[in-house]
Every structure is written in structure tokens, then in C-alpha cells.
Design a protein around this motif. Structure first.
Motif, PDB file in Angstrom:
ATOM      1  N   TRP A 252      11.112  -4.429  -0.893  1.00  8.64           N
ATOM      2  CA  TRP A 252       9.955  -5.082  -1.494  1.00  8.64           C
ATOM      3  C   TRP A 252       9.203  -5.632  -0.052  1.00  8.64           C
ATOM      4  CZ3 TRP A 252      12.807  -8.662  -5.439  1.00  8.64           C
ATOM      5  CH2 TRP A 252      13.295  -7.816  -6.661  1.00  8.64           C
ATOM      6  N   ALA A 253       9.736  -6.321   0.735  1.00  7.30           N
ATOM      7  CA  ALA A 253       9.268  -6.622   1.963  1.00  7.30           C
ATOM      8  C   ALA A 253      10.148  -6.032   3.155  1.00  7.30           C
ATOM      9  CB  ALA A 253       9.459  -8.201   1.971  1.00  7.30           C
ATOM     10  N   ASN A 254       9.288  -6.377   4.452  1.00  2.00           N
ATOM     11  CA  ASN A 254      10.009  -5.859   5.416  1.00  2.00           C
ATOM     12  C   ASN A 254       9.515  -6.855   6.768  1.00  2.00           C
ATOM     13  OD1 ASN A 254       7.420  -4.722   6.592  1.00  2.00           O
ATOM     14  ND2 ASN A 254       7.721  -2.995   5.649  1.00  2.00           N
ATOM     15  N   SER A 255      10.102  -6.780   7.961  1.00  2.00           N
ATOM     16  CA  SER A 255       9.876  -7.414   9.095  1.00  2.00           C
ATOM     17  C   SER A 255       8.893  -6.787   9.835  1.00  2.00           C
ATOM     18  CB  SER A 255      10.993  -8.124   9.774  1.00  2.00           C
ATOM     19  OG  SER A 255      11.839  -7.005  10.238  1.00  2.00           O
ATOM     20  N   ASP A 256       8.186  -5.737   9.652  1.00  6.70           N
ATOM     21  CA  ASP A 256       7.325  -4.974  10.462  1.00  6.70           C
ATOM     22  C   ASP A 256       5.997  -5.674  10.678  1.00  6.70           C
ATOM     23  OD1 ASP A 256       9.162  -3.082  10.608  1.00  6.70           O
ATOM     24  OD2 ASP A 256       8.158  -1.790   9.387  1.00  6.70           O
ATOM     25  N   GLY A 257       5.299  -5.591  11.844  1.00  5.68           N
ATOM     26  CA  GLY A 257       4.037  -6.198  11.792  1.00  5.68           C
ATOM     27  C   GLY A 257       2.945  -5.472  11.401  1.00  5.68           C
ATOM     28  N   PRO A 258       1.737  -5.738  11.459  1.00  9.55           N
ATOM     29  CA  PRO A 258       1.342  -6.770  12.405  1.00  9.55           C
ATOM     30  C   PRO A 258       1.406  -8.105  11.654  1.00  9.55           C
ATOM     31  CG  PRO A 258      -0.563  -5.797  11.100  1.00  9.55           C
ATOM     32  CD  PRO A 258       0.491  -4.986  10.790  1.00  9.55           C
ATOM     33  N   ILE A 259       1.201  -9.245  12.622  1.00 16.42           N
ATOM     34  CA  ILE A 259       1.222 -10.571  12.261  1.00 16.42           C
ATOM     35  C   ILE A 259       0.007 -10.846  11.424  1.00 16.42           C
ATOM     36  CG2 ILE A 259       1.442 -13.076  12.797  1.00 16.42           C
ATOM     37  CD1 ILE A 259       3.329 -12.031  14.756  1.00 16.42           C
ATOM     38  N   GLY A 260      -0.009 -11.384  10.341  1.00 23.06           N
ATOM     39  CA  GLY A 260      -1.386 -11.910   9.826  1.00 23.06           C
ATOM     40  C   GLY A 260      -1.586 -11.218   8.421  1.00 23.06           C
ATOM     41  N   ASN A 261      -2.828 -10.918   8.096  1.00 26.17           N
ATOM     42  CA  ASN A 261      -3.114 -10.389   6.536  1.00 26.17           C
ATOM     43  C   ASN A 261      -3.656  -9.113   6.628  1.00 26.17           C
ATOM     44  OD1 ASN A 261      -2.963 -11.206   3.786  1.00 26.17           O
ATOM     45  ND2 ASN A 261      -5.252 -11.483   3.913  1.00 26.17           N
ATOM     46  N   GLN A 262      -3.479  -8.330   7.973  1.00 27.74           N
ATOM     47  CA  GLN A 262      -4.245  -7.141   7.794  1.00 27.74           C
ATOM     48  C   GLN A 262      -3.695  -5.957   6.759  1.00 27.74           C
ATOM     49  OE1 GLN A 262      -6.849  -6.860   9.824  1.00 27.74           O
ATOM     50  NE2 GLN A 262      -7.367  -4.889   8.639  1.00 27.74           N
ATOM     51  N   ARG A 263      -2.201  -6.006   6.739  1.00 30.23           N
ATOM     52  CA  ARG A 263      -1.927  -5.018   5.643  1.00 30.23           C
ATOM     53  C   ARG A 263      -2.474  -5.276   4.151  1.00 30.23           C
ATOM     54  NH1 ARG A 263       4.646  -4.522   6.359  1.00 30.23           N
ATOM     55  NH2 ARG A 263       4.468  -6.609   6.405  1.00 30.23           N
ATOM     56  N   PHE A 264      -2.603  -6.316   3.944  1.00 26.89           N
ATOM     57  CA  PHE A 264      -3.208  -6.767   2.499  1.00 26.89           C
ATOM     58  C   PHE A 264      -4.916  -6.152   2.628  1.00 26.89           C
ATOM     59  CE2 PHE A 264      -6.018  -9.412  -0.182  1.00 26.89           C
ATOM     60  CZ  PHE A 264      -5.315  -9.263  -1.566  1.00 26.89           C
ATOM     61  N   ILE A 265      -5.603  -6.710   3.600  1.00 23.35           N
ATOM     62  CA  ILE A 265      -6.815  -6.018   3.613  1.00 23.35           C
ATOM     63  C   ILE A 265      -6.921  -4.763   3.728  1.00 23.35           C
ATOM     64  CG2 ILE A 265      -8.812  -6.131   5.122  1.00 23.35           C
ATOM     65  CD1 ILE A 265      -8.124  -9.005   6.081  1.00 23.35           C
ATOM     66  N   ASP A 266      -5.866  -4.099   4.153  1.00 20.74           N
ATOM     67  CA  ASP A 266      -6.063  -2.575   4.383  1.00 20.74           C
ATOM     68  C   ASP A 266      -5.385  -1.988   2.775  1.00 20.74           C
ATOM     69  OD1 ASP A 266      -7.150  -2.702   6.913  1.00 20.74           O
ATOM     70  OD2 ASP A 266      -5.204  -2.294   7.771  1.00 20.74           O
ATOM     71  N   ASP A 267      -4.924  -2.633   2.062  1.00 15.60           N
ATOM     72  CA  ASP A 267      -4.227  -2.292   0.859  1.00 15.60           C
ATOM     73  C   ASP A 267      -3.034  -1.468   1.111  1.00 15.60           C
ATOM     74  OD1 ASP A 267      -4.348  -2.326  -1.972  1.00 15.60           O
ATOM     75  OD2 ASP A 267      -5.394  -0.510  -2.241  1.00 15.60           O
ATOM     76  N   LYS A 268      -2.173  -2.070   2.038  1.00 16.55           N
ATOM     77  CA  LYS A 268      -0.899  -1.186   2.372  1.00 16.55           C
ATOM     78  C   LYS A 268       0.124  -2.083   1.548  1.00 16.55           C
ATOM     79  CE  LYS A 268      -2.491   1.711   5.245  1.00 16.55           C
ATOM     80  NZ  LYS A 268      -2.137   1.293   6.906  1.00 16.55           N
ATOM     81  N   VAL A 269      -0.074  -3.387   1.350  1.00 15.66           N
ATOM     82  CA  VAL A 269       0.597  -4.237   0.497  1.00 15.66           C
ATOM     83  C   VAL A 269      -0.286  -4.779  -0.797  1.00 15.66           C
ATOM     84  CG1 VAL A 269       2.019  -4.761   2.327  1.00 15.66           C
ATOM     85  CG2 VAL A 269       0.426  -6.117   1.980  1.00 15.66           C
ATOM     86  N   ALA A 270       0.365  -4.853  -1.617  1.00 17.89           N
ATOM     87  CA  ALA A 270      -0.197  -5.592  -2.854  1.00 17.89           C
ATOM     88  C   ALA A 270      -0.485  -7.342  -2.893  1.00 17.89           C
ATOM     89  CB  ALA A 270       0.331  -5.331  -4.261  1.00 17.89           C
ATOM     90  N   LEU A 271       0.639  -7.783  -2.376  1.00 19.52           N
ATOM     91  CA  LEU A 271       0.888  -9.238  -2.553  1.00 19.52           C
ATOM     92  C   LEU A 271       0.883  -9.540  -0.910  1.00 19.52           C
ATOM     93  CD1 LEU A 271       3.299  -9.479  -5.471  1.00 19.52           C
ATOM     94  CD2 LEU A 271       0.886  -9.895  -5.284  1.00 19.52           C
ATOM     95  N   SER A 272       0.432 -10.866  -0.530  1.00 21.70           N
ATOM     96  CA  SER A 272       0.548 -11.269   0.806  1.00 21.70           C
ATOM     97  C   SER A 272       0.738 -12.762   0.640  1.00 21.70           C
ATOM     98  CB  SER A 272      -0.645 -10.893   1.442  1.00 21.70           C
ATOM     99  OG  SER A 272      -0.605 -11.500   2.988  1.00 21.70           O
ATOM    100  N   TYR A 273       1.916 -13.251   1.252  1.00 22.62           N
ATOM    101  CA  TYR A 273       2.419 -14.526   1.349  1.00 22.62           C
ATOM    102  C   TYR A 273       1.631 -15.114   2.707  1.00 22.62           C
ATOM    103  CZ  TYR A 273       5.202 -18.769   1.333  1.00 22.62           C
ATOM    104  OH  TYR A 273       5.622 -20.069   1.443  1.00 22.62           O
ATOM    105  N   THR A 274       0.683 -16.107   2.635  1.00 21.04           N
ATOM    106  CA  THR A 274      -0.305 -16.279   3.876  1.00 21.04           C
ATOM    107  C   THR A 274      -1.104 -17.331   3.599  1.00 21.04           C
ATOM    108  OG1 THR A 274      -1.614 -15.344   5.382  1.00 21.04           O
ATOM    109  CG2 THR A 274      -2.254 -15.022   3.256  1.00 21.04           C
ATOM    110  N   GLY A 275      -1.747 -17.934   4.785  1.00 19.19           N
ATOM    111  CA  GLY A 275      -2.215 -19.215   4.788  1.00 19.19           C
ATOM    112  C   GLY A 275      -3.908 -19.159   4.707  1.00 19.19           C
TER     113      GLY A 275
END
Length: 430
Positions: A252-275
Motif C-alpha cells: 500500500w505504501a513504500n519508503s521510496d522517494g522523492p520526499i514531498g508531494n510530487q508523486r501525488f501531483i503526478d498521480d502516481k499515488v491516490a492518497l498522500s499523507y502530507t502537510g
């Protein structure tokens, strides 16, 4: 835009300053020649033009408003701020005014580096609870803003998958969350959830200990602050960390980068736990499809981390200088300045008045949800001088569990490290 947690990560290093010597600091900014009394002020804000512009405005307005005191600001780059504080503490020459990460304040107060703020209660009571640093019943620090966490999602993605959109009054339960992540993985997201696990340092207790607390566990027994036994390794904590490990094991999750919210912006993940610090960029890229969702209820009510950078007065600041430092702080907490910080840094204003005037956090602001989440769900990290060790111990244990370590024995080892530190420091006065 600054990521507050990139700075918060220095907390453990700052804590070592307080533990290496308990002699009180002395103020080095006394007046000369009959002019105004100088109040020396140190910040970690060099390299952050937006924040420095607000400080320049506040200091200029304060110095012009009276003739008794003159605040003199010195700014340090993030990377050298720790070294400057360490050297000043060793030389007993800390400035009168200094900023610090909220969770480290009790360590500094215990070590004798800070004096109580003694600001009017009408002022401190008007601030977000997590923007006020209290230790042993006294206020030692206060801040202009706070940060908050959320789960970012796209409304179109949740609607297509038939997933209920949670609300502040009815957040996802853990069962609902697990089902939602499973559906999203089945819909084509290889890794549907970004938990931010590529980050390091203070992010770990800031981000994940609220989940632990929502499960019924904690970093330490907050009643006596003398032991983590039963709190960090009790049944509720074992249950949470078993889920945490499962989230990575199941993909469901992994510890790969990048740090931040880029994967959500790129629609690589559907849910992003961020600030909140990532919210404006997400809003710019995702637009009206962006959802700022409340945290998951792991069983004992939703929680998110709270408590960020705050201001204190050093104990070596003489009475006259301390009076001036206090006058400056009172002046600086005007709503207009807090709003300026909020809108230049995209952080949550510490007062309702400042939030109401903010273009982002006002009643119709696009990021208003963060102010709501902070008021309703934020929980400060434990106010104990032992927090630096708790922070690093929690990070190691959580990372080990993420990578497959036995949950129960790993938590027992963490508890032993924390309790040994507390005992070796005579209970930190508790």
C-alpha cells in the motif's frame, strides 16, 4: 516555500546543547552611550526571504513605536543555526530572544536556558494551544503559526472507485481506510498511499505518533512523564505498529522517494499523507479536484501532530532586557503580522483573527480546512526534557518495524532506551 519539518528535524541536535551544560546564559546586547537598550534576537530564517520580510516589518515597526528598546536581529542559515546556538550556550552568551522548535523547549527550560515568558494570559490564551509551549505549568515559548497534516486525494478518483469522502465529523475508520486503499490498489495504483516514509528525523514522530495516539498508545505516559512502558509497547501500540508494518508489506505504501508531494501531483499515488506546506502546490496543480481530508480514526479519535517553531527569552537576559524582549513579543503578536506570516509561508495563523484575515485560511480560503483540522485534532508532542531521545528512538523503532522487524520486541527495546535515559537524568525533575 519552506517545509517546516526540514527545520524541525534539527530538534535532537538542539537538545544536546541543553544537556551538555546547565549554566545559565548571559545576554550580550546591553545598551551603551545612553541610547535605547539593545535586545539581541536570533532566528534560523536566513535564506527565507518571505519570512525575513515579515520580521523586518515587525522589528522596524516596534523600534519606531518607542525609544526605550531596539531589537537587533541576526539571522542564521538553517545549517549553521545549531552550531551558533551550541557555541553561544557554551560561552554563556545566548541572545535575549531566540526561536526554537516547540518540542525541544522543555529540554531547554529544564536545563536553565529559558525564563518564563510572563506574557499576558489574554495573549497566550488567544493562540492555538499547540502554538504555546508549556512546561511544569509555565509558558516558556509561543509561536505565530502552526503546521498541520492531512490526507490529499482527488475527488474524481474517490468517486470513480466508489469510496466515501470522509469529513471532519465523520472521518474514515481504520476498516474503511484499509478498504479504500485496497480498492485504489486494485484500480491500478501500484502504490496507492504515500505516507512520507522516505523522510527522516522529526517527521517520524510528528507524522506517525499521532496515528499511534489515535490507536490508544503514546510515546510516553504523559501523566507522570517517567516511563514509556505500557504506552509505547502496550497492546494498542502493538496493534498500530502491526498495521503500519502491514501497510508496507502489502504494497500500500513504500519508503521510496522523492520526499514531498510530487508523486501525488503526478498521480502516481491516490492518497498522500502530507502537510500544509505542500498544499498550495497541490492546489495549483490539481485545482478544484483536490480534497484535503481529515486523519484516519484508528480507534480512539483522529489525531494530527502540532507544535512548531516558537519564541523564547533566554534566562541570562537581564531584567531590563527581558522587559524589552517581552514588550517586543507582545507587539509582534498582532493579527496583521500573524496573517503576513501565514500568507507568505502558507502556515496556519495562531489566532482566529489572523486566520479570518488570511487569503488562504479565512472563511472562504482555499486552505481553510487546515485551520479546522489544527483546531480539532492537533496534539503536541510530550512536554518532557527527554523528548530529543524519545524522538530519535521512535524513529529508529518505526523504521525497523517498517522494514520487517518483530513489533513487540522492537517496541520493548525502544521503551528500555527511553526509560534508561529518564533514569540516568534523575527523572528530569519529575
Amino acid at each position: 516555500m519552506r517545509n517546516p519539518l526540514a527545520i524541525v528535524a534539527a530538534a535532537s541536535l538542539l537538545g544536546t546543547v541543553a544537556l551538555t551544560g546547565c549554566a545559565k546564559a548571559k545576554h550580550d546586547g546591553t545598551s551603551s552611550g545612553g541610547g535605547p537598550t539593545q535586545i539581541t534576537m536570533w532566528t534560523h530564517s536566513a535564506g527565507n526571504p518571505g519570512e525575513l520580510a515579515v520580521y523586518k516589518k515587525i522589528i522596524g515597526d516596534f523600534n519606531a513605536s518607542q525609544k526605550k528598546y531596539q531589537v537587533v536581529q541576526q539571522n542564521f542559515p538553517q545549517g549553521s543555526y545549531n552550531d551558533a546556538i551550541t557555541a553561544a550556550a557554551a560561552a554563556r552568551n545566548l541572545p535575549c530572544l531566540l526561536d526554537m522548535d516547540g518540542p525541544i523547549m522543555p529540554n531547554w527550560a529544564w536545563a536553565g536556558y529559558l525564563r518564563p515568558l510572563d506574557l499576558p494570559t489574554s495573549l497566550t490564551d488567544s493562540l492555538l494551544p499547540t502554538a504555546v509551549g508549556r512546561y511544569k505549568g509555565k509558558v516558556y515559548s509561543a509561536g505565530y503559526w502552526d503546521a498541520a497534516l492531512s490526507i490529499f486525494a482527488r475527488k474524481s478518483v474517490l468517486d470513480k472507485a466508489g469510496i466515501r469522502i470522509p469529513t471532519v465529523d465523520k472521518p474514515w475508520t481504520l476498516d474503511e481506510f484499509d478498504a479504500a486503499v485496497g480498492k485504489l490498489k486494485g484500480s491500478g495504483y501500484k502504490t496507492p498511499l504515500d505516507l512520507g516514509a522516505a523522510d527522516k528525523g522529526e517527521w517520524w514522530p510528528y507524522a506517525y505518533s499521532p496515528m499511534l495516539q489515535s490507536s490508544g498508545g503514546d510515546l510516553i505516559d504523559r501523566g507522570a512523564m517517567k516511563s514509556a512502558d505500557g504506552a509505547l509497547n502496550g497492546p494498542d501500540s502493538v496493534k498500530f505498529f502491526s498495521w503500519f508494518q502491514k501497510a508496507f508489506k502489502n504494497g500500500w505504501a513504500n519508503s521510496d522517494g522523492p520526499i514531498g508531494n510530487q508523486r501525488f501531483i503526478d498521480d502516481k499515488v491516490a492518497l498522500s499523507y502530507t502537510g500544509v506546506w505542500n498544499a498550495k502546490d497541490a492546489l495549483d496543480k490539481v485545482g478544484s479536484d483536490l480534497l484535503i481530508l481529515p486523519p484516519v480514526d484508528f480507534g480512539k479519535g483522529p489525531k494530527i501532530g502540532g507544535g512548531s517553531w516558537q519564541w523564547g527569552i533566554s534566562s541570562g537576559c537581564g531584567d531590563e532586557q527581558a522587559e524589552g524582549a517581552r514588550a517586543y513579543l507582545k507587539f509582534s503578536f498582532q493579527d496583521k503580522y500573524l496573517t503576513a506570516f501565514a500568507d507568505s509561508q502558507v502556515v496556519i495563523p495562531a489566532t482566529d483573527g489572523a486566520a479570518a484575515a488570511s487569503k488562504y485560511f479565512g472563511a472562504n480560503g482555499s486552505l481553510r480546512q487546515f485551520a479546522v483540522l489544527s483546531r480539532k485534532f492537533a496534539l503536541a508532542r510530550p512536554a518532557t526534557p527527554g523528548y530529543p531521545l524519545i524522538s530519535t528512538t521512535f524513529e529508529k523503532a518505526a523504521k525497523d518495524i517498517m522494514n520487517g522487524a518483530d513489533v513487540t520486541s522492537t517496541l520493548d527495546t525502544a521503551v528500555k532506551a527511553i526509560d534508561t535515559d529518564i533514569k540516568s537524568n534523575n527523572g528530569y525533575g519529575n
